[in-house]
Write a protein that holds these residues in place. Structure first.
Motif, PDB file in Angstrom:
ATOM      1  N   THR A  30     -49.154-122.740 115.400  1.00  0.00           N
ATOM      2  CA  THR A  30     -47.694-122.643 115.396  1.00  0.00           C
ATOM      3  C   THR A  30     -47.280-121.277 114.856  1.00  0.00           C
ATOM      4  OG1 THR A  30     -47.398-125.027 115.081  1.00  0.00           O
ATOM      5  CG2 THR A  30     -45.537-123.607 114.481  1.00  0.00           C
ATOM      6  N   HIS A  37     -54.697-127.462 112.430  1.00  0.00           N
ATOM      7  CA  HIS A  37     -53.363-126.935 112.708  1.00  0.00           C
ATOM      8  C   HIS A  37     -53.139-125.699 111.846  1.00  0.00           C
ATOM      9  CE1 HIS A  37     -48.702-127.515 112.861  1.00  0.00           C
ATOM     10  NE2 HIS A  37     -49.119-126.536 113.622  1.00  0.00           N
ATOM     11  N   THR A  62     -45.351-123.816 119.151  1.00  0.00           N
ATOM     12  CA  THR A  62     -46.667-124.409 118.873  1.00  0.00           C
ATOM     13  C   THR A  62     -47.457-124.518 120.166  1.00  0.00           C
ATOM     14  OG1 THR A  62     -45.834-125.676 116.987  1.00  0.00           O
ATOM     15  CG2 THR A  62     -47.880-126.449 117.997  1.00  0.00           C
TER      16      THR A  62
END
Lengths: 284, 284
Positions: free
Chosen positions: B192, B166, A192
């Motif tokens: 990620t 994210h 990440t």
């Protein structure tokens, strides 16, 4: 925060780095004995920033101790991109130079990327070119960025399992955060990338088996950001010899942690020397 | 799984792609009117894989409709790396060719990376070279890998906020997973990378605001892997026109989802055409 009694094991770069340099020196000597060629690292410094000048001098001294020749180019602070590119192109074409290090940051008027790209990838022993980055990402032959490559060596030396581990990288610079993430990914870690715009950073860091702090802010990563047993790599080096991780706090939670100084730093310069010898062997 | 009544909005690539092609066609016509130069895409197909041949033919047809010329090179299945590199080098040097597409995968005896690297970055309209990858990662000028670039266009068109989001990318191939992650990172997402060695994959995907599935396994990502409201990009295209995401399940959890076909696919080919016109304009 008071001590809980458990303290992380230190990941010491110094001894490992010394071993690497000793091996590089042996290979440099062998090359010179057999072919008459001494590996040569050209350092290029633009302007008169004191810290940069100190770094360059240190790299030259270490080179010398390892039997690696050095060529020092110092350019005035007002150097243009064109002038710097011309200098780097000349060194790239010079058969007596095997490795080229452009000390960065360079003054603001210079297009740093254009300067880096003037370095022949075959001599890019600091791993700063776009070619080097893509090679790290794709597992192709090429030189590694020295700090990321040094971090991977340290993780290997301390037998940190990477496959399937969740590594959280804090910072995304082209020569530190981005490449270290790609090297960890190539080692089968889940990676990440976090940075200044990341929301809930502490929560994300708390999910990490491996944390790489490469953000350039003193004591930025706190102990309560860490999962107990996490491996903490501090690639920061801020004023007052302070890393990016609050060491005292982190050492009570982590299983392994790099000290600052003496952790990542020595690995960086050792990889630079090792890669200079690699380059000389290949270019010979 | 029965419907809960809420269903995700579809991210349709078809219309957006048609708009992109129309604009590229206009620019191609203008270039030809003003300079007599017709943008030309060279396609290189090695061997007789049916699906690959179909893809290449489709790309040629779309080019033609957009007023982009095409040059078709078909090489036998037993072509060596050297022969393919020679062909790609010739096309790279041919002033009448502006874009080069090497259809992949290539037969196993060929070093695909060596072949890709024989493409001049100035003609790498499919974004497969190491230079293109590093340019995407560093925000430098260069062509984008077509599927990743198309995905970003789709996210923009549907006003998906990327900064601080994210994004979890499933898959890490050099022309899909890795570059799409770098483009998302450049847009200030937290990114990620997950893959076959990732532990607790579903748990990680569940933390994502944006999921990019690029793994090549039919119906791999299930509905209960998703955070309610997540944006789901399915870059898979498996046998039977099935994506990497279990569409029916995911559509009940996601806020936005790409259909397969008609989502990412059309964006890919449109970006290829757009970048071919870009290349022709720049190389003229």
């Amino acid at each position: 925060m008071t001590s809980t009694g458990t303290t992380a094991q230190l990941m010491i770069g110094t001894d490992l780095a010394a071993e690497m340099v000793a091996k590089a020196a042996e290979r440099a000597k062998k090359l010179q004995d057999e072919t008459g060629v001494q590996p040569c690292l050209a350092t290029v410094l633009v302007g008169d920033d004191l810290a940069s000048a100190t770094y360059v001098r240190m790299k030259q001294n270490r080179s010398k101790k390892a039997g690696i020749g050095s060529r020092s180019v110092v350019l005035p602070a007002e150097t243009t991109t064109e002038e710097l590119v011309a200098e780097l192109t000349k060194l790239s074409e010079d058969p007596e130079v095997h490795g080229i290090l452009l000390q960065h940051p360079v003054p603001a008027q210079i297009d740093e990327r254009a300067a880096f790209e003037a370095i022949d990838p075959a001599k890019d022993v600091d791993g700063v070119t776009m070619h080097a980055f893509a090679a790290m990402a794709f597992g192709e032959p090429g030189f590694r960025s020295c700090t990321p490559g040094g971090i991977l060596r340290l993780l290997e030396a301390y037998d940190v399992p990477l496959e399937g581990a969740h590594a959280v990288v804090i910072g995304r610079s082209p020569i530190l955060g981005k490449p270290v993430g790609m090297l960890l990914l190539a080692s089968n870690a889940t990676v990440t990338y976090t940075h200044s715009r990341t929301r809930d950073l502490a929560d994300i860091v708390r999910t990490a088996d491996i944390v790489v702090a490469a953000v350039g802010k003193a004591n930025f990563v706190r102990g309560d950001w860490l999962k107990p047993g996490a491996v903490v790599i501090d690639a920061g080096y801020n004023e007052g010899n302070v890393g990016d991780v609050h060491f005292e706090e982190a050492a009570q939670v982590a299983s392994l942690i790099t000290p600052v100084p003496g952790g990542v730093g020595p690995m960086t310069i050792s990889l630079l020397l090792e890669q200079t010898v690699d380059a000389a062997e290949r270019l010979r």
